[in-house]
Design an enzyme around this catalytic site. Structure first.
Site, mmCIF file in Angstrom:
data_model
loop_
_atom_site.group_PDB
_atom_site.id
_atom_site.type_symbol
_atom_site.label_atom_id
_atom_site.label_comp_id
_atom_site.label_asym_id
_atom_site.label_seq_id
_atom_site.Cartn_x
_atom_site.Cartn_y
_atom_site.Cartn_z
ATOM 1 N N HIS A 101 22.994 38.190 31.818
ATOM 2 C CA HIS A 101 22.515 36.992 31.129
ATOM 3 C C HIS A 101 23.344 36.720 29.876
ATOM 4 O O HIS A 101 24.136 37.567 29.454
ATOM 5 C CB HIS A 101 21.041 37.141 30.741
ATOM 6 C CG HIS A 101 20.095 36.967 31.888
ATOM 7 N ND1 HIS A 101 19.725 38.015 32.715
ATOM 8 C CD2 HIS A 101 19.454 35.872 32.375
ATOM 9 C CE1 HIS A 101 18.892 37.572 33.648
ATOM 10 N NE2 HIS A 101 18.721 36.277 33.469
ATOM 11 N N LYS A 140 19.895 36.371 25.054
ATOM 12 C CA LYS A 140 18.653 36.812 25.693
ATOM 13 C C LYS A 140 18.127 38.041 24.958
ATOM 14 O O LYS A 140 18.874 38.992 24.708
ATOM 15 C CB LYS A 140 18.880 37.117 27.164
ATOM 16 C CG LYS A 140 17.583 37.428 27.912
ATOM 17 C CD LYS A 140 17.791 37.458 29.409
ATOM 18 C CE LYS A 140 16.515 37.784 30.168
ATOM 19 N NZ LYS A 140 15.427 36.831 29.888
#
Length: 269
Positions: free
Chosen positions: A158, A162
């Protein structure tokens, strides 16, 4: 009262919040009726469309969720765990469908969602996309078909911002693998290996998290045995897939009885 279904977006100024506002505004079967932000936010009291740099949409940003939920048939919520459980209680009071895309939920948060679900529909998933939910079902089926000679590892990637790891989607995949194997997920789960860890235990479900750049989301489920490997993969390149899924869930929930549901229920898979 607005035409059904009226939808409120929490965390409206965030990346997902703004995409949800755009998606709902363009959807022929839904109406944007509310936008929530935290107290003191610069957008409070202003039209959400103008705040986003576009034309006015006739909906002002507010820090009063109960007022917005009272005129809503659904709430779509991609915020933070502490905020989500508060929204769940308020949405339940309003008998509004609560679609939860928030990740990082812990057992105490799920308990509060369970309580709210006695009074209203709650649809919660670690990932709202069709592809990921199909991957989850496939993971469960493959895990059920292969014995513990096959090691299971889940690798997720990600963007750099995040804040939780493993991702909600990775955990969802791990839980599906555990269900397929008919083992306790919390016992089998292994994440954050570091140092001299010893040999891998038979039956472990391992997790690895990569963070960098602007990666939307990539998930691999690796089944590895001596001499062969199976890799199930999903790659997200556009966050609009989560908007489509959340909207589908909000509309589907209008005809359901109070309770906890997930995207598998919504998609009928």
């Amino acid at each position: 009262m607005t035409q059904l279904p009226g939808i409120t977006v929490t965390g409206a100024s965030g990346r997902m919040g703004q995409m949800l506002v755009k998606g709902i505004s363009a959807h022929p079967g839904a109406t944007l009726v509310g936008c929530i932000e935290r107290s003191g936010h610069a957008w409070i009291g202003q039209d959400i469309g103008i705040c986003m740099g576009g034309p006015a949409l006739g909906v002002k940003v507010t820090d009063d969720p109960l007022e917005a939920f009272a005129i809503s048939q659904a709430v779509i919520d991609f915020t933070a765990p502490a905020a989500t459980v508060e929204f769940a209680a308020l949405a339940a009071q309003a008998r509004a469908v609560h679609v939860v895309g928030t990740t990082g939920l812990e057992p105490a948060h799920h308990h509060k969602l369970d309580l709210a679900a006695h009074h209203a529909v709650i649809i919660q998933a670690g990932n709202m996309s069709l592809g990921v939910n199909l991957l989850t079902r496939l993971t469960q089926k493959v895990a059920a078909a292969l014995d513990s000679d096959w090691d299971i590892e889940i690798i997720e990637s990600h963007h750099r911002n995040k804040v939780d790891a493993p991702s909600g989607t990775a955990l969802m995949l791990g839980q599906a693998a555990a269900a397929g194997r008919e083992v306790d997920f919390d016992t089998a789960k292994v994440s954050g290996r570091d140092g001299i860890t010893g040999a891998r235990r038979r039956g472990d479900i391992g997790f690895s998290a990569i963070r960098g750049g602007d990666i939307v989301g990539e998930h691999d489920v690796l089944f590895a045995a001596d001499g062969e490997r199976i890799i199930l993969r999903h790659i997200a390149t556009d966050r609009s897939i989560f908007v489509r899924g959340a909207l589908k869930a909000a509309l589907w929930g209008q005809s359901q009885k109070p309770g906890r549901y997930d995207m598998m229920d919504v998609l009928g898979i």
